[in-house]
Scaffold this active site. Structure first.
Site, PDB file in Angstrom:
ATOM      1  N   GLU A  17      30.761  26.530  36.022  1.00  0.00           N
ATOM      2  CA  GLU A  17      32.123  26.197  35.572  1.00  0.00           C
ATOM      3  C   GLU A  17      32.654  24.918  36.227  1.00  0.00           C
ATOM      4  O   GLU A  17      33.692  24.387  35.808  1.00  0.00           O
ATOM      5  CB  GLU A  17      33.075  27.372  35.838  1.00  0.00           C
ATOM      6  CG  GLU A  17      32.802  28.538  34.894  1.00  0.00           C
ATOM      7  CD  GLU A  17      33.596  29.796  35.243  1.00  0.00           C
ATOM      8  OE1 GLU A  17      33.718  30.667  34.380  1.00  0.00           O
ATOM      9  OE2 GLU A  17      34.086  29.920  36.391  1.00  0.00           O
ATOM     10  N   HIS A  38      39.883  30.502  37.956  1.00  0.00           N
ATOM     11  CA  HIS A  38      40.644  31.262  36.952  1.00  0.00           C
ATOM     12  C   HIS A  38      40.270  32.751  36.941  1.00  0.00           C
ATOM     13  O   HIS A  38      40.395  33.418  35.904  1.00  0.00           O
ATOM     14  CB  HIS A  38      40.441  30.638  35.566  1.00  0.00           C
ATOM     15  CG  HIS A  38      39.017  30.639  35.074  1.00  0.00           C
ATOM     16  ND1 HIS A  38      38.440  29.597  34.398  1.00  0.00           N
ATOM     17  CD2 HIS A  38      38.043  31.578  35.161  1.00  0.00           C
ATOM     18  CE1 HIS A  38      37.190  29.887  34.092  1.00  0.00           C
ATOM     19  NE2 HIS A  38      36.925  31.098  34.538  1.00  0.00           N
TER      20      HIS A  38
END
Lengths: 289, 117
Positions: free
Chosen positions: A240, A12
């Protein structure tokens, strides 16, 4: 009965939002990254989701250090993006589904995940960039959304195993919803990267590729890593991966890989994409195209 | 690269634990305020006054003055909030990476590409 269609897990990186806004998809730097997404979009279009449940991490748009929830679940009718300080363009607001949200929240707490509930919730690039990758140029998102934020700002973080278990609990909650809904799961972030410290710029291709394989085949093996293991192997922000683990956990049926892409670098990051199909007992496999 | 936090032992890496979060609260709170364009403009107009208003300690004030990322981290800064400060000066994460590793931006970018081979 709500159906879990599968999951898309994707990086992202904020710069992606800038590249989309400036239409750089064919630029030589960006092309190997963006070329991974048409196949993902085709699959998403073919399974026709009407709800997206997204595991992501807030980077200081919604949450500050005054109160930092470990797991925060959206319960809002609408989720807005906003100025994050360094200038990626904002995207249109997303429609929520409060009834679905509260169903999931009730199930999660009954399942001993004591989450923070958010009737107002700004969503940052970690939520908006993956949505823009799946639905580019949209002015009206074709799905309702349920954002679930996992703390990866302030230690201690929930362990990879705990995030995987959260995903499993979310999967059970979705399937227990007695409405007809077609649910796509998103897990955003990663893969290996480190932004801060003298170790900045650290990337680990071997580890990332192993994770992408094991996420499909044996996610429990990845859930055995500690948070510090992930920092050592994948960099400070490589943790993440827990969002990918949560998304994988939500797939309750037989899981198969539809598509993947991996490219180094986008910004400081090894960018990964994985599309996973979930076949529940109730839903027979689609005929091969 | 030094190990600064024995609890994890990874060199060149400061994890944002409770000790950092306490030390850096004022600095991070100021950086969080930069989600607002109005506040960014106000910082540019009167940097001293803005830092004073958030109660930065001398170490934090000096690190901000120098735009020095490693010092900002040592002073308790968290990279996600610091990125909002860096954005005011149009510095991206590769500028930050180059500065922290003592490389030129081109060399830092080349190092990233190299790791994909």
């Amino acid at each position: 009965m709500a159906t879990i269609l599968g999951a898309v897990t994707t990086s992202h990186v904020p710069a992606i939002g800038g590249a989309i806004a400036r239409k750089l998809q064919q630029d030589p730097y960006w092309k190997p990254f963006f070329d991974g997404y048409p196949a993902a979009r085709e699959w998403v279009a073919s399974v026709r989701p009407d709800i997206v449940v997204a595991f992501y991490n807030d980077h200081g748009l919604q949450f500050f250090l005054d109160k930092m929830p470990t797991f925060a679940v959206g319960a809002a009718p609408e989720y807005r993006h906003a100025d994050e300080g360094w200038g990626i363009p904002t995207v249109p607001a997303f429609r929520g589904d409060p009834e679905f949200s509260w169903h999931v929240i009730e199930q999660l707490v009954a399942d001993e995940f004591d989450v923070t509930t958010c009737q107002e919730m700004l969503v940052d690039h970690a939520f908006t960039v993956p949505m823009s990758l799946l639905w580019p140029d949209t002015v009206d998102w074709p799905v309702r959304v349920l954002p679930i934020a996992i703390n990866t700002v302030q230690y201690p973080f929930p362990s990879p195993r705990r995030c995987y278990r959260l995903g499993q609990a979310v999967g059970r909650a979705i399937e227990a919803w007695d409405r007809d809904a077609r649910v796509l799961v998103l897990g955003t972030g990663g893969l290996s990267h480190q932004l801060d410290g003298e170790r900045a710029g650290y990337i680990n291709k071997r580890f990332d590729l192993m994770c992408m394989e094991e996420l499909v085949r044996d996610p429990e093996a990845l859930a055995r890593f500690s948070t510090v293991d992930l920092v050592r192997e994948a960099g400070v922000q490589g943790v993440e991966l827990v969002m990918w683990l949560a998304a994988r956990g939500a797939l309750t049926g037989a899981v198969s890989k539809v598509h993947s892409n991996y490219h180094i670098p986008i910004s400081n990051t090894a960018a990964g994409l994985l599309v996973l199909e979930n076949r529940t007992k109730a839903a027979p496999a689609r005929a091969a195209a | 690269m030094k190990v600064t936090q024995p609890w994890h032992g990874i060199p060149g890496t400061t994890l944002f634990d409770g000790a950092q979060a306490r030390k850096g609260y004022a600095l991070n709170r100021m950086c969080y305020s930069f989600n607002s364009a109005e506040n960014r403009a106000e910082f540019l107009r009167d940097e001293d006054g803005y830092c004073a208003r958030f109660g930065l300690n001398p170490e934090q004030r000096e690190a901000v003055r120098e735009r020095n990322v490693l010092k900002l981290i040592a002073a308790g800064g968290n990279v996600y909030y610091l990125a909002k400060l860096a954005g005011i000066f149009h510095l991206d994460v590769q500028d930050l990476g180059a500065q922290q590793t003592g490389m030129t931006k081109d060399a830092f970018k080349a190092k990233l590409v190299e790791q994909g081979r």
